[in-house]
Design an enzyme around this catalytic site. Structure first.
Site, mmCIF file in Angstrom:
data_model
loop_
_atom_site.group_PDB
_atom_site.id
_atom_site.type_symbol
_atom_site.label_atom_id
_atom_site.label_comp_id
_atom_site.label_asym_id
_atom_site.label_seq_id
_atom_site.Cartn_x
_atom_site.Cartn_y
_atom_site.Cartn_z
ATOM 1 N N LYS A 23 -21.212 -8.579 -0.187
ATOM 2 C CA LYS A 23 -21.270 -7.681 -1.350
ATOM 3 C C LYS A 23 -20.864 -8.396 -2.635
ATOM 4 O O LYS A 23 -21.541 -8.297 -3.658
ATOM 5 C CB LYS A 23 -20.336 -6.492 -1.077
ATOM 6 C CG LYS A 23 -20.108 -5.551 -2.235
ATOM 7 C CD LYS A 23 -19.329 -4.321 -1.787
ATOM 8 C CE LYS A 23 -17.868 -4.583 -1.598
ATOM 9 N NZ LYS A 23 -16.958 -4.001 -2.584
ATOM 10 N N ARG A 28 -22.539 -10.720 -7.830
ATOM 11 C CA ARG A 28 -22.441 -11.860 -8.750
ATOM 12 C C ARG A 28 -23.793 -12.524 -8.976
ATOM 13 O O ARG A 28 -24.130 -12.914 -10.098
ATOM 14 C CB ARG A 28 -21.420 -12.867 -8.226
ATOM 15 C CG ARG A 28 -19.968 -12.405 -8.487
ATOM 16 C CD ARG A 28 -19.021 -13.060 -7.523
ATOM 17 N NE ARG A 28 -17.620 -12.740 -7.773
ATOM 18 C CZ ARG A 28 -16.998 -11.617 -7.410
ATOM 19 N NH1 ARG A 28 -17.671 -10.642 -6.821
ATOM 20 N NH2 ARG A 28 -15.712 -11.446 -7.631
ATOM 21 N N ARG A 124 -10.579 5.461 -10.447
ATOM 22 C CA ARG A 124 -9.990 4.116 -10.401
ATOM 23 C C ARG A 124 -9.647 3.593 -11.795
ATOM 24 O O ARG A 124 -10.196 4.045 -12.795
ATOM 25 C CB ARG A 124 -10.938 3.183 -9.629
ATOM 26 C CG ARG A 124 -11.085 3.652 -8.189
ATOM 27 C CD ARG A 124 -12.014 2.796 -7.392
ATOM 28 N NE ARG A 124 -11.448 1.484 -7.133
ATOM 29 C CZ ARG A 124 -12.104 0.519 -6.515
ATOM 30 N NH1 ARG A 124 -13.347 0.741 -6.088
ATOM 31 N NH2 ARG A 124 -11.539 -0.650 -6.324
ATOM 32 N N SER A 169 -6.455 -9.833 -8.652
ATOM 33 C CA SER A 169 -7.717 -9.093 -8.632
ATOM 34 C C SER A 169 -8.871 -9.983 -9.070
ATOM 35 O O SER A 169 -8.931 -10.432 -10.220
ATOM 36 C CB SER A 169 -7.638 -7.874 -9.568
ATOM 37 O OG SER A 169 -8.956 -7.442 -9.888
ATOM 38 N N GLN A 171 -11.843 -8.970 -9.420
ATOM 39 C CA GLN A 171 -12.701 -8.222 -10.346
ATOM 40 C C GLN A 171 -12.235 -8.426 -11.781
ATOM 41 O O GLN A 171 -13.046 -8.640 -12.677
ATOM 42 C CB GLN A 171 -12.704 -6.733 -9.970
ATOM 43 C CG GLN A 171 -13.405 -6.480 -8.643
ATOM 44 C CD GLN A 171 -13.361 -5.029 -8.211
ATOM 45 O OE1 GLN A 171 -12.687 -4.208 -8.827
ATOM 46 N NE2 GLN A 171 -14.077 -4.713 -7.152
ATOM 47 N N ASP A 321 -9.685 -6.463 1.752
ATOM 48 C CA ASP A 321 -10.640 -5.462 2.253
ATOM 49 C C ASP A 321 -10.594 -5.308 3.784
ATOM 50 O O ASP A 321 -11.340 -4.515 4.351
ATOM 51 C CB ASP A 321 -12.062 -5.833 1.819
ATOM 52 C CG ASP A 321 -12.241 -5.672 0.308
ATOM 53 O OD1 ASP A 321 -11.465 -4.914 -0.313
ATOM 54 O OD2 ASP A 321 -13.155 -6.307 -0.259
ATOM 55 N N LYS A 348 -8.023 1.326 -4.082
ATOM 56 C CA LYS A 348 -9.414 1.010 -3.702
ATOM 57 C C LYS A 348 -10.280 2.275 -3.753
ATOM 58 O O LYS A 348 -9.907 3.257 -4.368
ATOM 59 C CB LYS A 348 -9.420 0.385 -2.309
ATOM 60 C CG LYS A 348 -8.680 -0.946 -2.244
ATOM 61 C CD LYS A 348 -9.405 -1.984 -3.050
ATOM 62 C CE LYS A 348 -8.607 -3.246 -3.199
ATOM 63 N NZ LYS A 348 -9.147 -4.170 -4.164
ATOM 64 N N ARG A 352 -6.185 3.716 0.437
ATOM 65 C CA ARG A 352 -6.387 3.276 1.833
ATOM 66 C C ARG A 352 -5.117 3.133 2.651
ATOM 67 O O ARG A 352 -5.138 3.380 3.863
ATOM 68 C CB ARG A 352 -7.130 1.931 1.832
ATOM 69 C CG ARG A 352 -8.595 2.089 1.547
ATOM 70 C CD ARG A 352 -9.346 0.788 1.716
ATOM 71 N NE ARG A 352 -10.729 1.003 1.315
ATOM 72 C CZ ARG A 352 -11.529 0.049 0.856
ATOM 73 N NH1 ARG A 352 -11.095 -1.191 0.773
ATOM 74 N NH2 ARG A 352 -12.775 0.325 0.526
ATOM 75 N N ARG A 398 -15.189 1.919 4.022
ATOM 76 C CA ARG A 398 -14.377 1.183 4.993
ATOM 77 C C ARG A 398 -13.527 2.125 5.865
ATOM 78 O O ARG A 398 -13.246 1.825 7.012
ATOM 79 C CB ARG A 398 -13.489 0.154 4.290
ATOM 80 C CG ARG A 398 -14.326 -0.929 3.604
ATOM 81 C CD ARG A 398 -13.532 -2.164 3.251
ATOM 82 N NE ARG A 398 -14.172 -2.887 2.172
ATOM 83 C CZ ARG A 398 -15.236 -3.692 2.300
ATOM 84 N NH1 ARG A 398 -15.779 -3.890 3.482
ATOM 85 N NH2 ARG A 398 -15.764 -4.301 1.253
HETATM 86 C C1 S3P Z 1 -13.985 -7.760 -5.116
HETATM 87 C C2 S3P Z 1 -12.616 -7.870 -5.323
HETATM 88 C C3 S3P Z 1 -11.638 -7.018 -4.645
HETATM 89 C C4 S3P Z 1 -12.234 -6.310 -3.431
HETATM 90 C C5 S3P Z 1 -13.589 -5.718 -3.717
HETATM 91 C C6 S3P Z 1 -14.561 -6.788 -4.175
HETATM 92 C C7 S3P Z 1 -14.896 -8.646 -5.861
HETATM 93 O O1 S3P Z 1 -11.163 -6.032 -5.572
HETATM 94 O O2 S3P Z 1 -11.351 -5.314 -2.960
HETATM 95 O O3 S3P Z 1 -14.111 -5.086 -2.553
HETATM 96 O O4 S3P Z 1 -16.074 -8.770 -5.476
HETATM 97 O O5 S3P Z 1 -14.444 -9.260 -6.842
HETATM 98 P P1 S3P Z 1 -9.969 -6.323 -6.624
HETATM 99 O O6 S3P Z 1 -10.431 -7.294 -7.609
HETATM 100 O O7 S3P Z 1 -9.669 -4.984 -7.231
HETATM 101 O O8 S3P Z 1 -8.836 -6.835 -5.776
#
Ligand code: S3P
Length: 444
Positions: A23, A28, A124, A169, A171, A321, A348, A352, A398
């Site tokens: 994913k 990306r 979120r 993180s 993200q 995850d 999340k 969770r 999940r």
């Molecule tokens: C992800 C980063 C994680 C992960 C998410 C995918 C990503 O989140 O839990 O399923 O692709 O950068 P966080 O950046 O909030 O930790």
């Protein structure tokens, strides 16, 4: 709302499977491709809901994307080459990764763009993204500063930033890296360790990105306004999706599984390290590199004698995850397992840590829950022989898959709500579960 009903444990199996594409890398590849010049060809892109939301969103921003013979063709218009009408709304559905990373690419947008998501995504935290993007010069409007829906307006006058990412993180880190692509000068990020796919992707494309690895932090420097050439890419199998099947195998009797072509990027294999510490003995064979990422086949056998773990917190971000299934393994392990500093797990798609502890309690596992910690009192003889109802209120993919795995290894009659939500990340999940030998039914 359809429900999955499972009332039989899985029988011994010996199978070889491929899981859907990763994913994180799928999102990306589409987002970075949208900033490149020319035609990108992306193979093995899963048609999961999060990826379909990403494709729909990019199409609204004027990027041509289509599938031909299982290959995704994407026509990049160059940096900030989005081309769209005034007053558009992008719906990110359930995908935090798409929504958060996309904002990084919108900091130069000439018109306001509205970003919205489903019920789970709208709960979120987006302030973790809007705060650093404001420093680049973008402006945001939202009701409470924190959640979707929000509106973003970019600027011509972007300035590079120094950013400290303390949560681990990927993200947040990636959103800032993508913002830096469009910004003149050098953006410098000091980021707590987390998955490093964005950095590796840009390095593979020979972009000016420098990574200095420290023990706990990485320092990342990116020089902006450099054109990206179009590329070919192939998405490896998702280690997070693999984790459900690895857990199923470990907790089943006399079984064996090989998962082919899985991504084993070091920043994603916290799960493998944790379960090997618990006695799993997972083997990685046929290791190779593909487009800057590491791949392998994962081989795993049943394990009757799992040990408890005092989980080192440095694995948290690299296994973030996978904790739901790690908790299932801890439930069957000998001894008391403890996990700490997992506050992020409650942020999340659903809370969770709280939901997993509820499920464990329902099946008779003793636990002690803190705000970011859990102690699980393992029981190697754990068997369930009652009716279990899982109300997956936030439709968390999940949580749904965790419940399916638990039903197949612990027994009992399980009714799991929102039967289709696993499709957010892993559309082949139930098909593979069936291939391995499970009989499930749908009910209304
Ligand atoms: C992800 C980063 C994680 C992960 C998410 C995918 C990503 O989140 O839990 O399923 O692709 O950068 P966080 O950046 O909030 O930790």
């Amino acid at each position: 709302m359809a429900k999955i009903v499972i009332q039989k444990k899985i029988k011994a199996f010996n199978k070889v499977i491929n899981v859907d594409g990763d994913k994180s890398l799928s999102i990306r590849s589409l987002l970075i491709g949208s900033q490149s010049y020319g035609i990108c060809k992306i193979r093995n892109l899963p048609k999961s809901e999060d990826i379909l939301s990403t494709i729909e969103g990019l199409k609204k921003l004027g990027i041509k994307i289509y599938f031909k013979k299982k290959i995704c063709f994407l026509y990049g218009n160059g940096l900030n080459g989005f081309n769209y009408k005034k007053n558009i709304t992008i719906n990110a559905g359930n995908s935090g990764t798409f929504a958060r990373l996309l904002l990084g690419l919108l900091i130069k947008s000439p018109y306001e763009i509205k970003l919205e998501g489903d019920r789970s995504l709208s709960k979120r935290d987006f302030q973790r993204i809007t705060d650093p993007l404001k420093e680049f010069g973008a402006t945001f409007k939202s009701k409470n500063k924190r959640n979707l829906p929000l509106k973003i307006l970019g600027t011509e006058f972007l300035r590079p930033i120094k950013y400290l990412e303390k949560r681990g993180s990927a993200q947040c880190k990636s959103s800032v890296i993508l913002a830096a692509l469009n910004t003149p000068g050098k953006t410098i990020i000091n980021a707590k360790k987390s998955r490093n796919h964005t950095e590796l992707f840009l390095k593979h494309l020979k972009m000016p990105i420098k990574i200095i690895r420290k023990k706990k932090y990485d320092i990342i420097e990116i020089s902006g306004e450099n054109q990206i050439k179009s590329f070919n890419y192939e998405i490896p199998g998702d280690i997070s999706s693999s984790a459900f099947f690895i857990t199923l195998t470990l907790l089943s009797k006399n079984s064996k599984l090989k998962i082919k072509n899985a991504n084993i990027n070091q920043s994603r294999t916290g799960f493998i390290k944790i379960i090997n510490m618990m006695g799993a003995n997972v083997k990685l064979t046929n290791k190779r590199n593909l487009y800057g990422e590491q791949l392998a086949d994962i081989c795993v056998n049943s394990q009757k004698n799992l040990k408890s773990i005092n989980c080192p917190v440095e694995f948290n971000s690299n296994a973030i995850d996978e904790f739901l299934v790690i908790f299932l393994l801890a439930a069957k392990a000998k001894g008391i397992s403890s996990f700490r500093k997992l506050e992020e797990l409650n942020k999340k798609e659903s809370p969770r840590l709280k939901l997993a502890s509820k499920i464990l309690k329902k099946i008779g596992v003793k636990i002690k829950l803190g705000s970011g910690s859990i102690k699980i009192f393992g029981n190697p003889k754990l068997i369930v022989n009652k009716n279990i109802f899982i109300n997956n209120y936030y439709k968390d993919h999940r949580i749904c898959m965790m419940a399916v795995i638990a039903s197949l290894v612990f027994g009992g009659k399980w009714t799991i709500s929102d039967a289709n939500c696993y499709k957010s990340s892993f559309p082949s999940f139930l098909r593979l579960i069936k291939k391995i030998g499970c009989n499930y039914k749908y009910s209304k």
